[in-house]
Design a protein around this motif. Structure first.
Motif, PDB file in Angstrom:
ATOM      1  N   GLU A  75      -1.494  12.265   6.356  1.00  0.00           N
ATOM      2  CA  GLU A  75      -0.787  11.217   5.615  1.00  0.00           C
ATOM      3  C   GLU A  75      -0.033  10.309   6.580  1.00  0.00           C
ATOM      4  OE1 GLU A  75       2.324  10.529   1.914  1.00  0.00           O
ATOM      5  OE2 GLU A  75       2.302  12.471   2.949  1.00  0.00           O
ATOM      6  N   GLN A  96       2.957   8.227   6.434  1.00  0.00           N
ATOM      7  CA  GLN A  96       4.094   8.059   5.539  1.00  0.00           C
ATOM      8  C   GLN A  96       4.655   6.646   5.635  1.00  0.00           C
ATOM      9  OE1 GLN A  96       6.641  11.182   7.024  1.00  0.00           O
ATOM     10  NE2 GLN A  96       5.822  12.675   5.580  1.00  0.00           N
ATOM     11  N   SER A  97       5.345   6.237   4.582  1.00  0.00           N
ATOM     12  CA  SER A  97       5.992   4.929   4.606  1.00  0.00           C
ATOM     13  C   SER A  97       7.265   4.958   5.436  1.00  0.00           C
ATOM     14  CB  SER A  97       6.325   4.472   3.178  1.00  0.00           C
ATOM     15  OG  SER A  97       7.197   5.408   2.552  1.00  0.00           O
ATOM     16  N   GLU A 143      -3.562   4.718  -1.149  1.00  0.00           N
ATOM     17  CA  GLU A 143      -3.053   6.070  -1.401  1.00  0.00           C
ATOM     18  C   GLU A 143      -4.192   7.087  -1.344  1.00  0.00           C
ATOM     19  OE1 GLU A 143       0.053   7.175  -1.908  1.00  0.00           O
ATOM     20  OE2 GLU A 143       1.184   5.295  -2.071  1.00  0.00           O
ATOM     21  N   ARG A 156      -4.717   8.304   2.032  1.00  0.00           N
ATOM     22  CA  ARG A 156      -3.536   8.969   2.577  1.00  0.00           C
ATOM     23  C   ARG A 156      -2.612   8.001   3.311  1.00  0.00           C
ATOM     24  NH1 ARG A 156      -1.797  13.435   0.909  1.00  0.00           N
ATOM     25  NH2 ARG A 156      -1.441  14.461   2.908  1.00  0.00           N
ATOM     26  N   ALA A 185       0.570   5.922   2.622  1.00  0.00           N
ATOM     27  CA  ALA A 185       1.641   5.818   1.627  1.00  0.00           C
ATOM     28  C   ALA A 185       2.066   4.367   1.452  1.00  0.00           C
ATOM     29  CB  ALA A 185       2.831   6.672   2.046  1.00  0.00           C
ATOM     30  N   ARG A 245       4.836   1.683  -0.977  1.00  0.00           N
ATOM     31  CA  ARG A 245       6.017   1.589  -1.822  1.00  0.00           C
ATOM     32  C   ARG A 245       6.088   0.189  -2.415  1.00  0.00           C
ATOM     33  NH1 ARG A 245       5.679   6.208  -1.017  1.00  0.00           N
ATOM     34  NH2 ARG A 245       7.252   7.710  -0.300  1.00  0.00           N
TER      35      ARG A 245
END
Length: 447
Positions: A29, A31-32, A362, A365, A367, A369
């Motif tokens: 992943e 990540q943000s 998504e 994988r 991320a 927002r």
């Protein structure tokens, strides 16, 4: 080597032995946001734990001093979150110490509709009225013109966040506040290390706030800070944070000021214990030395963290340059942002919606927002609140529907960023090819 030194050495070795994670596209992943923690951070926490620094004390005060010095401010007051920092900053403006300048119930505070709730909530929680302004569609910040047009007879303050680390034109807005005798609070939670006109954000207003949540530029786990050059305001912040106490001695100090039993305040008898005299209706929003120890360790790498955020943002911006259907972000003119995220907005002519590209990313994988709350007034919590809308919120509504962002935090590698770029280009290219293809006309259509 003492037992303590041996233990700390083993902790460092344990951290360094941890297997390095290898990036696997589509599996790992991206990540943000996230905390960047190393062996120094882990040993700093362990040292504080060995000393049983379970409440705020000497390490907290050391971090406050170091952080204030790093940002070029006179005073920093640590608190338990960035949200609490916003509450303390805004509540400080209602204090009696400010005399006729203090905010009164019903006074107005100009703020942006597109943002995070904790910039708005303290306004409502203090019985004040938010005045909502729209944002610019390229910087995601409001403009000096919008702020000035929003000022009315009861407007007394401006409270705005630097969106995703991108500074709003804070020098101009600060000057507007000066001309109209308004307070300015800079919500600097996303923008530590950003500059506007070569000056650090968080240093233009009367008060500034910072978050040390793991998503942000520095972390103490949970945590936040209020900064100010105004010594009266700094003392009010401390009182509000520490139950509303009038006493300026730190917890655990008996009589540092030499006046503990020599005060006459309120209707109390002369000499009442100053440690238990309350001059504000306050809270308990303190932090601990455990958190401050982590903050001190993190602070040594702030410049590196900011540099890496800028690098990752530039890599994304260059890699996605010229892409169709997506509007790319732009730094505010005259700024050098220490970016929190990389925002993209689906354009009106796009054959896909935000949800389509978000689901695609998504699924890989990556991320994503939204731009925080989008237009806050569209949320159930803010339905029917007492407020004023200064002008239409067209752009705030548009970002609520069409804007998303991906991460640039320091642990994102070049390989990860290249994968994000390739994935976005692949998604958009598929729609572009479909739009370019038109089926052959049937015999009936030709006729």
């Amino acid at each position: 080597m003492t037992d303590r030194e041996d233990l700390l050495s083993r902790i460092r070795e344990f951290h360094n032995r941890a297997e390095e994670r290898r990036f696997v596209a589509g599996i790992t992943e991206i990540q943000s946001s996230g905390a960047c923690l190393d062996a120094d951070d882990k040993t700093a926490l362990a040292e504080a734990a060995l000393d049983m620094r379970i409440a705020g004390g000497i390490v907290t005060r050391k971090f406050e001093t170091a952080f204030a010095r790093k940002l070029g401010m006179r005073k920093a007051r640590l608190t338990n979150s960035g949200s609490s920092a916003n509450l303390l900053a805004l509540t400080t403006l209602t204090a009696a110490e400010l005399e006729d300048a203090r905010l009164q119930p019903g006074d107005e505070v100009v703020t942006a509709a597109a943002g995070f709730p904790t910039t708005i909530n303290p306004i409502l929680q203090n019985g004040l009225k938010p005045v909502f302004v729209d944002i610019d569609s390229t910087t995601y910040n409001t403009t000096p013109e919008a702020v000035e047009e929003a000022i009315g007879p009861r407007t007394r303050a401006v409270m705005l966040a630097h969106t995703l680390g991108n500074p709003y034109p804070v020098a101009e807005i600060s000057e507007i506040c000066r001309q109209h005798d308004l307070f300015l609070i800079e919500d600097n939670c996303d923008a530590v290390g950003s500059t506007y006109r070569s000056q650090l954000t968080g240093t233009f207003g009367d008060l500034a706030t910072v978050s040390f949540y793991p998503a942000h530029h520095l972390t103490t786990g949970e945590g936040g800070c209020v900064l100010t050059d105004n010594l009266v305001m700094a003392r009010v912040v401390k009182s509000l944070r520490d139950w509303g106490r009038d006493c300026w001695c730190e917890p655990g100090e008996s009589d540092k000021c030499g006046k503990r039993f020599k005060h006459l305040l309120g209707e109390l008898p002369y000499g009442y214990d100053h440690k238990y005299i309350y001059s504000h209706i306050g809270y308990n929003l303190k932090t601990t030395d455990l958190q401050a120890a982590l903050g001190l360790s993190q602070l040594t790498r702030l410049d590196d963290f900011c540099a890496r955020r800028r690098h990752n943002w530039r890599q994304l911006r260059q890699g996605l340059d010229g892409i169709t259907y997506l509007a790319m972000p732009e730094p505010t003119l005259g700024s050098d942002p220490s970016w929190f995220g990389f925002a993209m907005t689906v354009m009106p002519d796009a054959p896909f919606g935000r949800i389509d590209i978000v689901n695609f990313l998504e699924g890989r994988r990556i991320a994503t927002r939204g731009l925080f709350a989008g237009n806050l007034l569209r949320h159930p919590a803010y339905s029917g609140i007492a407020c004023r809308i200064a002008a239409n919120l067209t752009n705030s509504d548009y970002v609520a529907e069409n804007t998303f962002w991906v991460g640039v935090y320091p642990e994102i590698t070049d390989e990860m960023t290249d994968y994000v770029i390739a994935s976005i280009r692949e998604f958009v290219s598929g729609y572009r090819k479909a739009a370019a293809w038109t089926p052959a006309k049937t015999v009936e259509e030709k006729a």
